[in-house]
Motif scaffolding. Structure first.
Motif, mmCIF file in Angstrom:
data_model
loop_
_atom_site.group_PDB
_atom_site.id
_atom_site.type_symbol
_atom_site.label_atom_id
_atom_site.label_comp_id
_atom_site.label_asym_id
_atom_site.label_seq_id
_atom_site.Cartn_x
_atom_site.Cartn_y
_atom_site.Cartn_z
ATOM 1 N N PHE A 1 7.639 -4.444 6.018
ATOM 2 C CA PHE A 1 7.410 -3.810 4.828
ATOM 3 C C PHE A 1 6.394 -3.017 4.528
ATOM 4 O O PHE A 1 6.373 -1.807 3.866
ATOM 5 N N CYS A 2 5.426 -3.192 5.244
ATOM 6 C CA CYS A 2 4.176 -2.428 5.035
ATOM 7 C C CYS A 2 3.822 -1.490 6.070
ATOM 8 O O CYS A 2 2.777 -0.701 6.193
ATOM 9 N N GLY A 3 4.838 -1.429 7.097
ATOM 10 C CA GLY A 3 4.907 -0.414 8.106
ATOM 11 C C GLY A 3 3.553 -0.447 9.189
ATOM 12 O O GLY A 3 3.046 0.323 9.772
ATOM 13 N N PRO B 1 0.848 -1.330 0.140
ATOM 14 C CA PRO B 1 -0.094 -0.077 0.036
ATOM 15 C C PRO B 1 0.801 1.101 -0.106
ATOM 16 O O PRO B 1 0.323 2.399 -0.426
ATOM 17 N N HIS B 2 1.935 1.227 0.667
ATOM 18 C CA HIS B 2 2.929 2.559 0.582
ATOM 19 C C HIS B 2 3.586 2.830 -0.830
ATOM 20 O O HIS B 2 3.760 4.005 -1.219
ATOM 21 N N ASN B 3 3.823 1.794 -1.853
ATOM 22 C CA ASN B 3 4.428 1.914 -2.889
ATOM 23 C C ASN B 3 3.902 0.617 -3.753
ATOM 24 O O ASN B 3 4.569 -0.477 -3.361
ATOM 25 N N ARG B 4 3.091 0.851 -4.425
ATOM 26 C CA ARG B 4 2.278 -0.504 -5.376
ATOM 27 C C ARG B 4 3.455 -1.165 -6.381
ATOM 28 O O ARG B 4 3.040 -2.029 -7.023
ATOM 29 N N GLY B 5 4.545 -0.617 -6.409
ATOM 30 C CA GLY B 5 5.668 -1.125 -7.445
ATOM 31 C C GLY B 5 6.433 -2.045 -6.382
ATOM 32 O O GLY B 5 7.321 -2.647 -7.070
ATOM 33 N N ALA C 1 -2.149 -2.261 6.548
ATOM 34 C CA ALA C 1 -1.623 -1.099 6.241
ATOM 35 C C ALA C 1 -2.450 -0.161 5.541
ATOM 36 O O ALA C 1 -2.227 1.070 5.587
ATOM 37 N N ALA C 2 -3.323 -0.872 4.531
ATOM 38 C CA ALA C 2 -3.820 0.084 3.576
ATOM 39 C C ALA C 2 -5.268 0.696 4.433
ATOM 40 O O ALA C 2 -6.081 1.485 3.726
#
Length: 413
Positions: free
Chosen positions: A162-164, A121-125, A140-141
């Motif tokens: 990774f997802c915070g 969710p923080h960077n969809r790449g 996260a989202a």
């Protein structure tokens, strides 16, 4: 993100109904799921329970846990459409605490290494990590306040990093694995994801009926031993920065912080973890591997091919190493309350070809000790990086309290 503690506070004060809290989560899922892909299946008509500490809390369940109300497909076409007759023990523990199960979250095939389509969710790449990909990403989202995952190597702590989000891999067997697809009976551990440490603690406390797991408003300054896990190789710059930052702010906040060297037997346990994991996986997945070989996910199938000739003698020797390492690690906690170490080498890797590297997680899974991820740093691209707080076996309350201390210190930074 949605705070479980805040929902509880609002429901208890009469400011929010339990049904409205569930409706808010379902609306968030409808708004965000198409771009994140955190769920395998979900229900739109879920109602809140009338009683229980988790009433009004929408929960996602990793899709290797049995649910009577949803299929359990384990990330594999072998189990497409499979539906168990009952719920896994941890699912029932949630329901008995008043939680509402809103869907099943994505998992790598049999909680191994083949990536899911879920996006960070923080960077969809970038990957959300794995194997509990959907659970970490859904929290996260801001879709749901609580989700269940499992860890055999690093499948709770790494995707949380990774997802915070905050997450706990509790002490081995604090949560039962009855009704959870087994990969390794020595390692498999059910864990939780939530927005913050207090949220994770409240979820675990409600499930287990252990009020002592919720940290008090004022947390005592802990004695922290920093472990770099040099035997696992050097971290990336973002991982090193996260650990240094967390240690520095914790010390500034009043904690006693110093480096800790682990005995060689503990490093040896890190080295034998994969042998134990894959030896047991061959037994746990024997039917799938032998009767459905071509339908197995390719990376998992390759792992099993490579470890097919591991002997019982080698496994027994590795288990002996693990036993001695646990005894050595126990002595470390005579001088510190908790250990602070890396949750992942760095930020989430780009793309979906890999769920990331579990090399900083697997030792602690084998040791069976409680681990709590705390977001500590934001790398390039807006990608979070966490650190993990680790206590002695059975001291989950202490791990959560120290993690809350570190979290609060980072918030003041």
């Amino acid at each position: 993100m949605i705070s479980l503690a805040e929902i509880q506070r609002r429901i208890d004060s009469g400011d929010l109904s339990a049904d409205a809290a569930i409706a808010q989560s379902q609306e968030a899922i409808r708004a965000k799921e198409k771009t994140i892909g955190a769920f395998v299946c979900r229900a739109d008509d879920v109602r809140a329970a009338r009683t229980g500490p988790l009433r009004g809390i929408a929960v996602g369940i990793k899709d290797i846990m049995d649910t009577a109300d949803f299929p359990t497909e384990m990330g594999s076409p072998i189990y497409r459409g499979f539906r168990s007759r009952g719920d896994a023990a941890v699912v029932m523990m949630l329901k008995q605490a008043g939680a509402s199960i809103v869907g099943k979250t994505t998992t790598t095939a049999f909680a191994s290494v083949d990536p899911t389509p879920t996006l960070n969710p923080h960077n969809r790449g970038h990957t959300p990590g794995g194997s509990s990909s959907g659970s970490a990403a859904a929290v996260a989202a801001g879709m749901i306040p609580l989700a269940l995952g499992t860890q055999t190597g690093g499948s709770v702590i790494r995707p949380a990093s990774f997802c915070g989000v905050a997450a706990i891999k509790p002490s081995y067997r604090l949560l039962p694995t009855v009704g959870v697809k087994c990969y390794s009976w020595t390692l498999d551990t059910v864990g939780l994801f939530a927005a913050g440490v207090d949220d994770v603690a409240r979820g675990l406390s409600a499930m287990t009926g252990r009020p002592e797991l919720v940290p008090s408003a004022s947390v005592a300054s802990p004695r922290i031993g920093v472990v770099t896990q040099h035997f696992a190789g050097a971290p990336e710059a973002a991982g090193a920065e996260a650990l240094q930052t967390a240690a520095r702010v914790a010390e500034r906040a009043g904690a006693t912080v110093h480096g800790v060297d682990l005995q060689e037997i503990v490093a040896e346990a890190w080295r034998v973890h994969p042998l134990i994991q894959e030896f047991e996986a061959h037994r746990a997945l024997a039917w799938e591997y032998r009767e459905n070989y071509d339908a197995m996910a390719p990376l998992l199938r390759s792992k099993l091919d490579e470890s097919r000739d591991t002997t019982p003698a080698a496994y027994d020797a590795a288990m002996g190493v693990a036993s001695r390492a646990r005894q050595a690690l126990e002595k470390v906690f005579d001088d510190v309350d908790v250990l602070l170490t890396l949750s992942a080498p760095g930020a989430a890797p780009k793309g979906l070809a890999s769920t990331g590297d579990a090399r900083y997680n697997r030792l602690w899974t084998l040791m069976g000790v409680p681990c709590v991820n705390v977001p500590a740093h934001v790398a390039d691209g807006g990608l979070p990086v966490g650190v993990q707080v680790i206590a002695r076996y059975g001291a989950d309350a202490q791990a959560l309290a120290a993690a809350r201390f570190v979290e609060q210190a980072l918030a003041r930074k």
